[in-house]
Write a protein that holds these residues in place. Structure first.
Motif, PDB file in Angstrom:
ATOM      1  N   ARG A   8       0.830  -1.206   0.000  1.00 49.84           N
ATOM      2  CA  ARG A   8       0.000   0.000   0.000  1.00 49.84           C
ATOM      3  C   ARG A   8       0.861   1.250   0.000  1.00 49.84           C
ATOM      4  O   ARG A   8       0.566   2.222   0.674  1.00 49.84           O
ATOM      5  CB  ARG A   8      -0.926   0.000   1.217  1.00 49.84           C
ATOM      6  N   GLY A   9       1.936   1.213  -0.691  1.00 46.58           N
ATOM      7  CA  GLY A   9       2.747   2.414  -0.770  1.00 46.58           C
ATOM      8  C   GLY A   9       3.766   2.503   0.352  1.00 46.58           C
ATOM      9  O   GLY A   9       4.899   2.829   0.116  1.00 46.58           O
ATOM     10  N   ASN A  52       0.686   0.200  -9.193  1.00 48.13           N
ATOM     11  CA  ASN A  52      -0.109  -0.954  -8.748  1.00 48.13           C
ATOM     12  C   ASN A  52      -1.387  -0.996  -9.578  1.00 48.13           C
ATOM     13  O   ASN A  52      -1.522  -0.266 -10.559  1.00 48.13           O
ATOM     14  CB  ASN A  52      -0.378  -0.863  -7.234  1.00 48.13           C
ATOM     15  N   GLY A  53      -2.329  -1.852  -9.204  1.00 52.70           N
ATOM     16  CA  GLY A  53      -3.540  -2.024 -10.003  1.00 52.70           C
ATOM     17  C   GLY A  53      -3.245  -2.907 -11.215  1.00 52.70           C
ATOM     18  O   GLY A  53      -2.208  -3.574 -11.265  1.00 52.70           O
ATOM     19  N   SER A  80       3.233   0.947  -6.631  1.00 54.73           N
ATOM     20  CA  SER A  80       2.449   1.974  -5.955  1.00 54.73           C
ATOM     21  C   SER A  80       2.162   3.118  -6.922  1.00 54.73           C
ATOM     22  O   SER A  80       2.902   3.327  -7.880  1.00 54.73           O
ATOM     23  CB  SER A  80       3.235   2.513  -4.762  1.00 54.73           C
ATOM     24  N   ARG A  81       1.092   3.857  -6.648  1.00 62.11           N
ATOM     25  CA  ARG A  81       0.855   5.089  -7.405  1.00 62.11           C
ATOM     26  C   ARG A  81       1.054   6.317  -6.509  1.00 62.11           C
ATOM     27  O   ARG A  81       0.796   7.440  -6.922  1.00 62.11           O
ATOM     28  CB  ARG A  81      -0.561   5.105  -7.991  1.00 62.11           C
ATOM     29  N   ASP A  82       1.478   6.055  -5.304  1.00 64.54           N
ATOM     30  CA  ASP A  82       1.674   7.123  -4.350  1.00 64.54           C
ATOM     31  C   ASP A  82       2.965   7.873  -4.698  1.00 64.54           C
ATOM     32  O   ASP A  82       4.053   7.319  -4.633  1.00 64.54           O
ATOM     33  CB  ASP A  82       1.762   6.478  -2.946  1.00 64.54           C
ATOM     34  N   GLU A 212      -2.518  -9.656  -6.395  1.00 60.00           N
ATOM     35  CA  GLU A 212      -2.138  -8.874  -7.565  1.00 60.00           C
ATOM     36  C   GLU A 212      -0.618  -8.794  -7.696  1.00 60.00           C
ATOM     37  O   GLU A 212      -0.062  -8.955  -8.782  1.00 60.00           O
ATOM     38  CB  GLU A 212      -2.740  -7.479  -7.428  1.00 60.00           C
TER      39      GLU A 212
HETATM   40  C1  LIG Z   1      -2.754   1.396  -5.316  1.00 61.69           C
HETATM   41  O1  LIG Z   1      -2.068   1.790  -4.170  1.00 61.69           O
HETATM   42  C2  LIG Z   1      -2.650   2.928  -3.531  1.00 61.69           C
HETATM   43  C3  LIG Z   1      -1.727   3.348  -2.427  1.00 61.69           C
HETATM   44  O2  LIG Z   1      -0.462   3.594  -2.950  1.00 61.69           O
HETATM   45  C4  LIG Z   1      -4.025   2.569  -3.037  1.00 61.69           C
HETATM   46  O3  LIG Z   1      -4.637   3.696  -2.431  1.00 61.69           O
HETATM   47  C5  LIG Z   1      -4.864   2.105  -4.235  1.00 61.69           C
HETATM   48  O4  LIG Z   1      -6.110   1.635  -3.786  1.00 61.69           O
HETATM   49  C6  LIG Z   1      -4.158   1.010  -5.018  1.00 61.69           C
HETATM   50  N1  LIG Z   1      -4.898   0.806  -6.232  1.00 61.69           N
HETATM   51  C7  LIG Z   1      -5.260  -0.386  -6.685  1.00 61.69           C
HETATM   52  C8  LIG Z   1      -6.015  -0.406  -7.942  1.00 61.69           C
HETATM   53  O5  LIG Z   1      -4.973  -1.396  -6.090  1.00 61.69           O
END
Ligand SMILES: *[C@@H]1O[C@H](CO)[C@@H](O)[C@H](O)[C@H]1NC(C)=O
Ligand SMILES: *[C@@H]1O[C@H](CO)[C@@H](O)[C@H](O)[C@H]1NC(C)=O
Ligand SMILES: *[C@@H]1O[C@H](CO)[C@@H](O)[C@H](O)[C@H]1NC(C)=O
Length: 368
Positions: A8-9, A52-53, A80-82, A212
Protein backbone atom coordinates in the motif's frame (compact mmCIF):
# COMPACT_ATOMS: atom_id res chain seq x y z
CA UNK A 1 16.58 -14.50 -4.76
CA UNK A 2 14.08 -12.38 -2.88
CA UNK A 3 12.00 -9.56 -4.15
CA UNK A 4 9.92 -7.44 -1.91
CA UNK A 5 6.82 -5.65 -2.95
CA UNK A 6 5.29 -2.68 -1.19
CA UNK A 7 1.58 -3.26 -1.05
CA UNK A 8 0.00 0.00 0.00
CA UNK A 9 2.75 2.41 -0.77
CA UNK A 10 4.31 2.32 2.69
CA UNK A 11 7.40 0.25 3.21
CA UNK A 12 5.95 -1.14 6.38
CA UNK A 13 3.55 -3.15 4.30
CA UNK A 14 6.21 -5.05 2.37
CA UNK A 15 5.58 -8.57 1.38
CA UNK A 16 8.55 -10.72 0.63
CA UNK A 17 8.16 -13.01 -2.31
CA UNK A 18 10.26 -15.68 -3.87
CA UNK A 19 11.21 -15.21 -7.43
CA UNK A 20 13.07 -13.81 -10.29
CA UNK A 21 16.21 -15.57 -10.99
CA UNK A 22 16.20 -14.93 -14.71
CA UNK A 23 15.44 -18.32 -16.25
CA UNK A 24 18.75 -19.90 -17.25
CA UNK A 25 20.27 -16.59 -18.20
CA UNK A 26 23.99 -16.31 -18.73
CA UNK A 27 26.04 -17.49 -15.74
CA UNK A 28 27.44 -14.01 -15.07
CA UNK A 29 23.98 -12.59 -14.53
CA UNK A 30 22.84 -15.46 -12.35
CA UNK A 31 25.96 -15.13 -10.23
CA UNK A 32 25.18 -11.50 -9.60
CA UNK A 33 21.61 -12.29 -8.55
CA UNK A 34 22.90 -14.81 -6.06
CA UNK A 35 25.51 -12.39 -4.76
CA UNK A 36 22.80 -9.85 -4.06
CA UNK A 37 20.92 -12.07 -1.66
CA UNK A 38 23.69 -11.72 0.91
CA UNK A 39 22.59 -9.50 3.80
CA UNK A 40 25.27 -6.82 3.41
CA UNK A 41 24.31 -6.38 -0.23
CA UNK A 42 20.65 -6.27 0.75
CA UNK A 43 21.24 -3.00 2.60
CA UNK A 44 22.19 -1.26 -0.65
CA UNK A 45 19.51 -2.93 -2.75
CA UNK A 46 18.04 -0.49 -5.21
CA UNK A 47 14.32 0.02 -5.59
CA UNK A 48 12.41 0.08 -8.84
CA UNK A 49 8.90 1.49 -8.70
CA UNK A 50 5.98 0.79 -10.97
CA UNK A 51 2.24 1.33 -10.61
CA UNK A 52 -0.11 -0.95 -8.75
CA UNK A 53 -3.54 -2.02 -10.00
CA UNK A 54 -3.99 -3.73 -13.39
CA UNK A 55 -0.64 -4.51 -14.94
CA UNK A 56 0.47 -4.81 -18.54
CA UNK A 57 3.17 -6.54 -20.49
CA UNK A 58 5.32 -3.43 -20.88
CA UNK A 59 6.06 -2.66 -17.23
CA UNK A 60 6.38 -6.36 -16.37
CA UNK A 61 9.04 -6.74 -19.05
CA UNK A 62 10.57 -3.35 -18.24
CA UNK A 63 11.00 -4.36 -14.59
CA UNK A 64 12.59 -7.62 -15.68
CA UNK A 65 14.96 -5.96 -18.14
CA UNK A 66 16.13 -3.21 -15.80
CA UNK A 67 17.16 -5.82 -13.23
CA UNK A 68 19.54 -7.33 -15.78
CA UNK A 69 21.69 -4.19 -15.64
CA UNK A 70 24.62 -3.83 -13.25
CA UNK A 71 23.02 -0.78 -11.72
CA UNK A 72 19.73 -2.48 -10.86
CA UNK A 73 20.77 -6.11 -10.40
CA UNK A 74 18.64 -7.64 -7.67
CA UNK A 75 16.59 -4.45 -7.26
CA UNK A 76 13.43 -4.63 -5.26
CA UNK A 77 10.20 -3.99 -7.18
CA UNK A 78 7.75 -1.65 -5.46
CA UNK A 79 4.22 -1.25 -6.84
CA UNK A 80 2.45 1.97 -5.96
CA UNK A 81 0.85 5.09 -7.41
CA UNK A 82 1.67 7.12 -4.35
CA UNK A 83 3.97 9.92 -5.56
CA UNK A 84 5.80 10.20 -2.23
CA UNK A 85 6.67 6.51 -2.51
CA UNK A 86 7.71 6.83 -6.15
CA UNK A 87 9.92 9.82 -5.34
CA UNK A 88 12.05 7.55 -3.15
CA UNK A 89 12.68 5.01 -5.89
CA UNK A 90 15.95 4.63 -7.77
CA UNK A 91 13.97 4.03 -10.96
CA UNK A 92 10.30 4.40 -11.87
CA UNK A 93 8.61 2.63 -14.79
CA UNK A 94 5.26 3.26 -16.46
CA UNK A 95 3.98 5.74 -13.87
CA UNK A 96 4.86 9.22 -12.58
CA UNK A 97 4.44 11.14 -15.82
CA UNK A 98 8.16 11.66 -16.39
CA UNK A 99 10.76 10.40 -18.82
CA UNK A 100 14.21 11.38 -17.56
CA UNK A 101 17.09 9.09 -18.34
CA UNK A 102 19.43 10.74 -15.82
CA UNK A 103 16.98 10.02 -13.03
CA UNK A 104 15.87 6.64 -14.42
CA UNK A 105 12.29 7.82 -14.83
CA UNK A 106 10.64 5.78 -17.59
CA UNK A 107 7.01 6.76 -17.99
CA UNK A 108 5.52 7.08 -21.46
CA UNK A 109 1.98 8.26 -20.71
CA UNK A 110 2.65 11.99 -20.44
CA UNK A 111 1.56 14.46 -23.07
CA UNK A 112 4.32 15.24 -25.53
CA UNK A 113 6.09 11.92 -25.07
CA UNK A 114 7.36 10.96 -28.50
CA UNK A 115 10.29 8.62 -27.95
CA UNK A 116 10.83 5.92 -30.54
CA UNK A 117 13.64 3.38 -30.86
CA UNK A 118 14.99 5.30 -33.86
CA UNK A 119 17.27 3.61 -36.41
CA UNK A 120 14.31 3.45 -38.79
CA UNK A 121 11.76 2.29 -36.20
CA UNK A 122 8.90 4.72 -35.70
CA UNK A 123 6.71 2.88 -33.17
CA UNK A 124 6.12 4.91 -30.02
CA UNK A 125 7.84 3.28 -27.07
CA UNK A 126 6.23 1.71 -24.03
CA UNK A 127 8.04 1.50 -20.70
CA UNK A 128 9.60 -1.79 -21.88
CA UNK A 129 10.87 -0.20 -25.09
CA UNK A 130 12.23 2.77 -23.14
CA UNK A 131 14.23 0.65 -20.73
CA UNK A 132 15.40 -1.54 -23.61
CA UNK A 133 16.44 1.44 -25.69
CA UNK A 134 18.77 2.76 -23.01
CA UNK A 135 19.88 -0.38 -21.18
CA UNK A 136 19.60 -2.97 -24.00
CA UNK A 137 23.20 -2.64 -25.25
CA UNK A 138 24.64 -3.35 -21.80
CA UNK A 139 22.46 -6.46 -21.37
CA UNK A 140 23.26 -7.76 -24.85
CA UNK A 141 27.00 -7.13 -24.46
CA UNK A 142 26.91 -9.28 -21.32
CA UNK A 143 25.03 -12.09 -23.05
CA UNK A 144 27.50 -12.05 -25.96
CA UNK A 145 30.54 -11.49 -23.70
CA UNK A 146 31.56 -8.64 -25.97
CA UNK A 147 32.36 -4.98 -25.44
CA UNK A 148 29.26 -2.81 -25.63
CA UNK A 149 30.67 -0.99 -28.70
CA UNK A 150 31.25 -4.22 -30.66
CA UNK A 151 29.23 -4.16 -33.91
CA UNK A 152 27.64 -7.54 -33.09
CA UNK A 153 26.13 -6.04 -29.93
CA UNK A 154 24.49 -3.39 -32.07
CA UNK A 155 23.24 -5.99 -34.57
CA UNK A 156 21.58 -8.10 -31.90
CA UNK A 157 20.25 -4.95 -30.21
CA UNK A 158 18.41 -3.95 -33.37
CA UNK A 159 17.34 -7.50 -34.27
CA UNK A 160 15.89 -8.14 -30.82
CA UNK A 161 14.01 -4.85 -30.92
CA UNK A 162 12.58 -5.74 -34.31
CA UNK A 163 11.72 -9.34 -33.48
CA UNK A 164 10.52 -9.02 -29.89
CA UNK A 165 10.29 -5.64 -28.16
CA UNK A 166 8.63 -3.56 -30.88
CA UNK A 167 5.43 -5.64 -30.82
CA UNK A 168 5.08 -4.99 -27.09
CA UNK A 169 5.50 -1.24 -27.66
CA UNK A 170 3.00 -1.29 -30.51
CA UNK A 171 0.32 -3.32 -28.73
CA UNK A 172 0.67 -1.15 -25.62
CA UNK A 173 0.21 1.97 -27.72
CA UNK A 174 -2.73 0.49 -29.64
CA UNK A 175 -0.95 0.50 -33.00
CA UNK A 176 -2.35 -1.88 -35.61
CA UNK A 177 -0.13 -4.27 -37.52
CA UNK A 178 -1.67 -3.27 -40.85
CA UNK A 179 -3.25 -0.21 -42.36
CA UNK A 180 -6.67 -1.62 -43.05
CA UNK A 181 -10.11 -0.35 -42.33
CA UNK A 182 -11.77 -3.79 -42.31
CA UNK A 183 -11.80 -5.66 -39.01
CA UNK A 184 -9.27 -8.52 -38.91
CA UNK A 185 -10.54 -11.90 -40.16
CA UNK A 186 -9.54 -13.51 -36.87
CA UNK A 187 -7.93 -12.53 -33.58
CA UNK A 188 -4.81 -14.07 -32.11
CA UNK A 189 -5.34 -14.01 -28.36
CA UNK A 190 -2.04 -15.64 -27.51
CA UNK A 191 0.41 -12.78 -28.03
CA UNK A 192 2.63 -12.03 -25.03
CA UNK A 193 0.71 -8.88 -24.10
CA UNK A 194 -2.52 -10.88 -24.09
CA UNK A 195 -1.05 -13.62 -21.92
CA UNK A 196 0.21 -11.05 -19.43
CA UNK A 197 -3.20 -9.37 -19.37
CA UNK A 198 -4.77 -12.72 -18.50
CA UNK A 199 -2.50 -13.10 -15.47
CA UNK A 200 -4.28 -10.17 -13.80
CA UNK A 201 -6.73 -11.42 -11.17
CA UNK A 202 -10.08 -12.04 -12.89
CA UNK A 203 -13.04 -9.89 -11.76
CA UNK A 204 -14.87 -12.94 -10.45
CA UNK A 205 -11.94 -13.73 -8.17
CA UNK A 206 -11.49 -12.19 -4.75
CA UNK A 207 -9.34 -9.03 -5.20
CA UNK A 208 -6.33 -8.51 -2.99
CA UNK A 209 -3.11 -6.52 -3.25
CA UNK A 210 -1.16 -9.60 -2.27
CA UNK A 211 -2.69 -11.65 -5.07
CA UNK A 212 -2.14 -8.87 -7.56
CA UNK A 213 1.52 -8.51 -6.61
CA UNK A 214 2.05 -12.25 -6.83
CA UNK A 215 0.45 -12.19 -10.28
CA UNK A 216 2.77 -9.34 -11.30
CA UNK A 217 5.75 -11.49 -10.28
CA UNK A 218 4.42 -14.19 -12.59
CA UNK A 219 4.09 -11.60 -15.35
CA UNK A 220 7.72 -10.57 -14.85
CA UNK A 221 8.82 -14.18 -14.99
CA UNK A 222 6.77 -14.91 -18.10
CA UNK A 223 7.94 -11.88 -20.04
CA UNK A 224 11.48 -12.31 -18.75
CA UNK A 225 11.64 -15.92 -19.84
CA UNK A 226 10.50 -15.05 -23.34
CA UNK A 227 12.84 -12.07 -23.54
CA UNK A 228 15.79 -14.21 -22.44
CA UNK A 229 14.86 -16.93 -24.93
CA UNK A 230 14.57 -14.40 -27.73
CA UNK A 231 17.92 -12.87 -26.78
CA UNK A 232 19.57 -16.28 -26.63
CA UNK A 233 18.17 -17.18 -30.03
CA UNK A 234 19.56 -13.96 -31.50
CA UNK A 235 22.94 -14.55 -29.88
CA UNK A 236 23.38 -18.26 -30.55
CA UNK A 237 21.54 -18.89 -33.80
CA UNK A 238 20.68 -15.67 -35.60
CA UNK A 239 24.02 -13.89 -35.17
CA UNK A 240 26.27 -16.84 -36.20
CA UNK A 241 24.08 -17.41 -39.27
CA UNK A 242 24.39 -13.76 -40.15
CA UNK A 243 28.16 -14.02 -39.88
CA UNK A 244 28.22 -17.06 -42.20
CA UNK A 245 26.08 -15.27 -44.79
CA UNK A 246 28.11 -12.05 -44.52
CA UNK A 247 31.35 -13.98 -45.11
CA UNK A 248 29.87 -15.86 -48.07
CA UNK A 249 28.67 -12.59 -49.57
CA UNK A 250 32.09 -11.04 -49.09
CA UNK A 251 33.69 -13.81 -51.15
CA UNK A 252 31.04 -13.85 -53.89
CA UNK A 253 33.43 -12.64 -56.60
CA UNK A 254 35.67 -15.64 -55.93
CA UNK A 255 32.75 -17.87 -56.94
CA UNK A 256 31.83 -16.10 -60.14
CA UNK A 257 32.99 -12.86 -61.72
CA UNK A 258 29.40 -11.58 -61.99
CA UNK A 259 29.14 -11.49 -58.19
CA UNK A 260 25.60 -12.82 -58.54
CA UNK A 261 26.22 -16.30 -57.16
CA UNK A 262 26.74 -17.04 -53.48
CA UNK A 263 28.04 -20.30 -52.00
CA UNK A 264 26.96 -21.16 -48.49
CA UNK A 265 30.05 -22.82 -47.10
CA UNK A 266 28.04 -23.98 -44.13
CA UNK A 267 24.29 -24.47 -44.25
CA UNK A 268 22.27 -22.10 -42.06
CA UNK A 269 19.08 -20.02 -42.31
CA UNK A 270 20.31 -17.57 -44.93
CA UNK A 271 17.44 -15.89 -46.74
CA UNK A 272 16.52 -13.08 -44.35
CA UNK A 273 20.17 -12.34 -43.67
CA UNK A 274 20.86 -12.11 -47.37
CA UNK A 275 18.15 -9.48 -47.88
CA UNK A 276 19.23 -7.52 -44.85
CA UNK A 277 22.95 -7.52 -45.62
CA UNK A 278 22.38 -6.67 -49.28
CA UNK A 279 20.32 -3.68 -48.21
CA UNK A 280 22.75 -2.65 -45.49
CA UNK A 281 25.79 -2.79 -47.77
CA UNK A 282 23.84 -1.64 -50.85
CA UNK A 283 25.19 -4.66 -52.75
CA UNK A 284 25.02 -4.36 -56.51
CA UNK A 285 24.29 -6.47 -58.46
CA UNK A 286 22.00 -8.46 -56.21
CA UNK A 287 22.58 -12.18 -55.62
CA UNK A 288 20.53 -14.33 -58.01
CA UNK A 289 21.52 -17.85 -56.94
CA UNK A 290 22.64 -19.44 -53.69
CA UNK A 291 24.47 -22.77 -53.79
CA UNK A 292 24.58 -25.11 -50.81
CA UNK A 293 25.07 -28.77 -50.07
CA UNK A 294 22.02 -30.78 -49.08
CA UNK A 295 23.01 -32.53 -45.84
CA UNK A 296 21.13 -35.74 -46.46
CA UNK A 297 21.64 -36.45 -50.15
CA UNK A 298 25.11 -34.85 -50.27
CA UNK A 299 24.03 -33.30 -53.53
CA UNK A 300 24.31 -29.63 -54.33
CA UNK A 301 21.36 -27.30 -54.61
CA UNK A 302 21.10 -24.20 -56.70
CA UNK A 303 18.40 -21.94 -55.32
CA UNK A 304 17.05 -18.85 -57.02
CA UNK A 305 16.85 -15.93 -54.57
CA UNK A 306 13.35 -14.50 -54.10
CA UNK A 307 12.58 -10.88 -54.97
CA UNK A 308 12.16 -10.05 -51.29
CA UNK A 309 11.49 -11.45 -47.81
CA UNK A 310 8.37 -13.63 -47.67
CA UNK A 311 7.92 -13.50 -51.47
CA UNK A 312 7.72 -16.47 -53.79
CA UNK A 313 8.78 -14.94 -57.11
CA UNK A 314 12.46 -15.31 -57.86
CA UNK A 315 14.77 -12.53 -59.03
CA UNK A 316 15.86 -14.85 -61.82
CA UNK A 317 14.15 -18.22 -61.80
CA UNK A 318 15.99 -21.17 -63.36
CA UNK A 319 15.37 -21.30 -67.15
CA UNK A 320 11.91 -22.31 -68.29
CA UNK A 321 13.11 -25.17 -70.55
CA UNK A 322 14.78 -26.85 -67.54
CA UNK A 323 11.79 -26.79 -65.25
CA UNK A 324 10.13 -30.03 -64.21
CA UNK A 325 12.89 -32.15 -65.79
CA UNK A 326 15.03 -34.74 -64.00
CA UNK A 327 18.33 -36.60 -64.34
CA UNK A 328 19.46 -37.52 -67.86
CA UNK A 329 16.68 -35.62 -69.54
CA UNK A 330 17.65 -32.51 -67.59
CA UNK A 331 21.38 -33.00 -68.21
CA UNK A 332 20.63 -33.23 -71.94
CA UNK A 333 18.60 -30.04 -71.82
CA UNK A 334 21.15 -28.07 -69.79
CA UNK A 335 24.22 -29.58 -71.39
CA UNK A 336 25.57 -30.11 -67.84
CA UNK A 337 26.20 -33.63 -66.65
CA UNK A 338 24.94 -34.98 -63.33
CA UNK A 339 21.86 -32.76 -63.06
CA UNK A 340 19.28 -34.12 -60.67
CA UNK A 341 16.20 -31.91 -60.88
CA UNK A 342 14.77 -28.46 -61.44
CA UNK A 343 11.53 -27.63 -59.67
CA UNK A 344 8.43 -26.82 -61.74
CA UNK A 345 8.49 -23.21 -60.58
CA UNK A 346 12.21 -22.83 -61.28
CA UNK A 347 13.13 -21.70 -57.78
CA UNK A 348 15.43 -24.64 -57.03
CA UNK A 349 17.46 -27.28 -58.77
CA UNK A 350 20.14 -29.83 -57.97
CA UNK A 351 23.32 -31.39 -59.28
CA UNK A 352 25.34 -34.21 -57.81
CA UNK A 353 28.38 -31.99 -57.31
CA UNK A 354 29.28 -28.44 -56.43
CA UNK A 355 30.83 -27.87 -59.86
CA UNK A 356 27.62 -29.09 -61.47
CA UNK A 357 25.46 -26.77 -59.41
CA UNK A 358 27.79 -23.86 -60.18
CA UNK A 359 27.65 -24.67 -63.89
CA UNK A 360 23.84 -24.65 -63.69
CA UNK A 361 23.83 -21.26 -61.94
CA UNK A 362 26.27 -19.74 -64.44
CA UNK A 363 24.33 -21.01 -67.41
CA UNK A 364 21.05 -19.82 -65.91
CA UNK A 365 22.52 -16.32 -65.50
CA UNK A 366 23.41 -16.20 -69.19
CA UNK A 367 20.05 -17.44 -70.45
CA UNK A 368 17.27 -14.87 -70.80
C1 LIG B 1 -2.75 1.40 -5.32
O1 LIG B 1 -2.07 1.79 -4.17
C2 LIG B 1 -2.65 2.93 -3.53
C3 LIG B 1 -1.73 3.35 -2.43
O2 LIG B 1 -0.46 3.59 -2.95
C4 LIG B 1 -4.02 2.57 -3.04
O3 LIG B 1 -4.64 3.70 -2.43
C5 LIG B 1 -4.86 2.10 -4.24
O4 LIG B 1 -6.11 1.64 -3.79
C6 LIG B 1 -4.16 1.01 -5.02
N1 LIG B 1 -4.90 0.81 -6.23
C7 LIG B 1 -5.26 -0.39 -6.68
C8 LIG B 1 -6.01 -0.41 -7.94
O5 LIG B 1 -4.97 -1.40 -6.09
C1 LIG C 1 -2.98 -9.54 -28.99
O1 LIG C 1 -3.99 -10.09 -28.17
C2 LIG C 1 -5.06 -9.19 -27.90
C3 LIG C 1 -5.96 -9.74 -26.81
O2 LIG C 1 -6.49 -10.98 -27.16
C4 LIG C 1 -5.79 -8.93 -29.19
O3 LIG C 1 -6.88 -8.05 -28.96
C5 LIG C 1 -4.81 -8.28 -30.13
O4 LIG C 1 -5.43 -8.09 -31.38
C6 LIG C 1 -3.57 -9.12 -30.32
N1 LIG C 1 -2.64 -8.31 -31.06
C7 LIG C 1 -1.95 -8.79 -32.11
C8 LIG C 1 -1.04 -7.82 -32.78
O5 LIG C 1 -2.03 -9.94 -32.50
C1 LIG D 1 27.18 -32.93 -61.64
O1 LIG D 1 27.32 -34.05 -60.79
C2 LIG D 1 27.75 -35.24 -61.44
C3 LIG D 1 27.74 -36.37 -60.44
O2 LIG D 1 28.69 -36.20 -59.42
C4 LIG D 1 29.13 -35.07 -62.04
O3 LIG D 1 29.47 -36.26 -62.76
C5 LIG D 1 29.09 -33.92 -62.98
O4 LIG D 1 30.40 -33.71 -63.49
C6 LIG D 1 28.54 -32.68 -62.31
N1 LIG D 1 28.47 -31.64 -63.30
C7 LIG D 1 29.48 -30.80 -63.46
C8 LIG D 1 29.31 -29.81 -64.55
O5 LIG D 1 30.48 -30.83 -62.77
Amino acid sequence: MWVRIASRGAFTAHQTLHCLRPPSFSPAVVARFVAFSSSSAMAMTKKVGTHNGTFHCDEALGCYIIRLTDKFAGAEIVRSRDQSVLDNMDAVLDVGGVFDLEKDRFDHHQRGFDQTFGRGFVTKLSSAGLVYKYYGPEIIAKELSLHVKHPDVDRVYIALYKSFVEAIDAIDNGINQYDVTDPPKYVDNTNLSARVAKLNPDWIEEQSTQKENAAFMQAMELTGKEFSEALRYQARSWLPARTVVANCLASRFEVDKTGEIMVLKEFCPWKLHLFEIEEELKLEPSIKYALYEDERSKQWRVQAVAVGPGRFESRKALPLPWRGLRDDELSKQTGISGCVFVHMSGFIGGNKTFDGALAMARKALELP
